[in-house]
Design an enzyme around this catalytic site. Structure first.
Site, mmCIF file in Angstrom:
data_model
loop_
_atom_site.group_PDB
_atom_site.id
_atom_site.type_symbol
_atom_site.label_atom_id
_atom_site.label_comp_id
_atom_site.label_asym_id
_atom_site.label_seq_id
_atom_site.Cartn_x
_atom_site.Cartn_y
_atom_site.Cartn_z
ATOM 1 N N LYS A 108 0.858 -1.181 0.000
ATOM 2 C CA LYS A 108 0.000 0.000 0.000
ATOM 3 C C LYS A 108 0.897 1.235 0.000
ATOM 4 O O LYS A 108 1.620 1.498 0.961
ATOM 5 C CB LYS A 108 -0.913 -0.006 1.228
ATOM 6 C CG LYS A 108 -1.888 1.177 1.277
ATOM 7 C CD LYS A 108 -2.788 1.064 2.491
ATOM 8 C CE LYS A 108 -3.767 2.220 2.580
ATOM 9 N NZ LYS A 108 -4.639 2.128 3.776
ATOM 10 N N LYS B 214 -2.190 -1.575 -3.802
ATOM 11 C CA LYS B 214 -3.035 -0.396 -3.761
ATOM 12 C C LYS B 214 -2.137 0.848 -3.801
ATOM 13 O O LYS B 214 -1.211 0.945 -2.999
ATOM 14 C CB LYS B 214 -3.873 -0.389 -2.479
ATOM 15 C CG LYS B 214 -4.787 0.816 -2.322
ATOM 16 C CD LYS B 214 -5.524 0.770 -0.992
ATOM 17 C CE LYS B 214 -6.437 1.995 -0.841
ATOM 18 N NZ LYS B 214 -7.147 2.011 0.442
#
Length: 331
Positions: free
Chosen positions: A201, A254
């Site tokens: 992330k 992400k």
């Protein structure tokens, strides 16, 4: 006469021929749809920066679930907007927390629908960070207390599993979060509940509309000390290796659109399912350009998501899920 050799022209002559040799495709089974639930009554409020995406109160949730069910979507990613926020995000792990209530409601109405619970504290803390903030005794700066944060995240995961969540999806990026959550779930008797780790992330500029939706913008500083530098790829491998060793069942990247090389790298190096999160700004940019008439929304969305599949994603989390299914049915 000598003619130049043009390879594969015959394989592109018709739609049927192209379908026969297509290497990647999209289906309803690839898609997870995010849901935002909040306290209150009779609430269906469109999120200003995410056209077509809404906050739902529990009493209005059924109409959205009915549409999801009719379209054949099999899984939702659940985010909660609490009434109460405090320094430790206690609403995240309360039995009557908004995510816990929504999970029980979903399971009551559509027990076969998979509920994936986002496991983080940022929506629930008054400072908007993903862990407990303390003052460093030397620098006097605000820092995250990683280990105390893990204790609360583990409590949150267990409370979500008790409410009926099928998958726990920790998005906090604390060091050791998979180990802490896996151990807590196992100790509480939820050995069968998998962990969909936000393994990779990035500290990204593509989260702006989501922070509007989740009311989770940090009140000071930023999240660069615990989210990844967008410049780094090898670090993604180290993060994923750690999560695999700690017991993760899915590996997520992400954002997705600017990080397709990262998706491919995880696909090539690990045998767990790879999840790509088509995040809020990726959604909103397309919506804004389509509203201006600058692009063909359907064509751009389908090409974008197909690119993520081609890069190696097995699963796509996307706010376009409902639209994609309708478009697939028209083909």
């Amino acid at each position: 006469m000598n003619f130049p050799v043009v390879r594969n022209r015959r394989l592109r002559t018709s739609r049927g021929m192209r379908n026969l040799v297509r290497e990647n495709s999209l289906s309803v089974h690839d898609l997870i749809y995010p849901l935002f639930v909040t306290h209150g009554t009779d609430i269906k409020d469109e999120i200003a920066s995410m056209p077509g995406v809404y906050h739902y109160s529990l009493d209005r949730l059924e109409e959205e679930l009915a549409e999801i069910h009719e379209l054949g979507i099999q899984a939702v990613l659940l985010f909660g907007i609490p009434e109460h926020k405090d320094a430790e995000g206690t609403s995240a792990f309360e039995e009557d927390g908004i995510v816990q209530q929504a999970t029980r409601r979903i399971k009551e109405l559509y027990p076969e629908l998979l509920v994936i619970a986002d496991t983080c504290l940022c929506q629930f803390t008054d400072h908007g960070h993903c862990g407990i903030v303390v003052q460093d005794p030397v620098s006097r700066q605000a820092v995250i207390d990683n280990d105390r944060s893990l204790e609360l995240l583990a409590r949150t995961a267990v409370s979500q599993a008790k409410a009926g969540a099928d998958i726990i999806a920790p998005s906090n990026m604390m060091d050791g979060f998979v180990t802490a959550i896996r151990a807590a779930l196992d100790e509480a008797g939820f050995e069968q509940v998998p962990v969909m780790s936000y393994s990779v992330k990035y500290s990204s500029s593509f989260y702006g509309p989501f922070r509007d939706a989740a009311h989770s913008t940090p009140q000071f500083g930023d999240r660069r000390t615990y989210q990844m530098d967008p410049a780094n790829l090898r670090e993604a491998i180290r993060e994923a290796e750690t999560d695999v060793a700690e017991g993760a069942d899915f590996l997520m990247v992400k954002p997705a659109l600017a990080y397709m090389d990262v998706i491919r790298t995880l696909k090539d190096n690990f045998d767990l399912p790879v999840v790509a999160y088509n995040v809020s700004a990726e959604y909103s940019m397309v919506k804004a350009a389509a509203d201006k008439g600058w692009i063909d929304e359907q064509a751009v969305v389908m090409e974008m998501l197909l690119g993520m599949k081609r890069a190696g994603a097995d699963i796509l989390i996307t706010y376009f899920a409902k639209d994609v299914i309708r478009w697939l049915k028209e083909q």
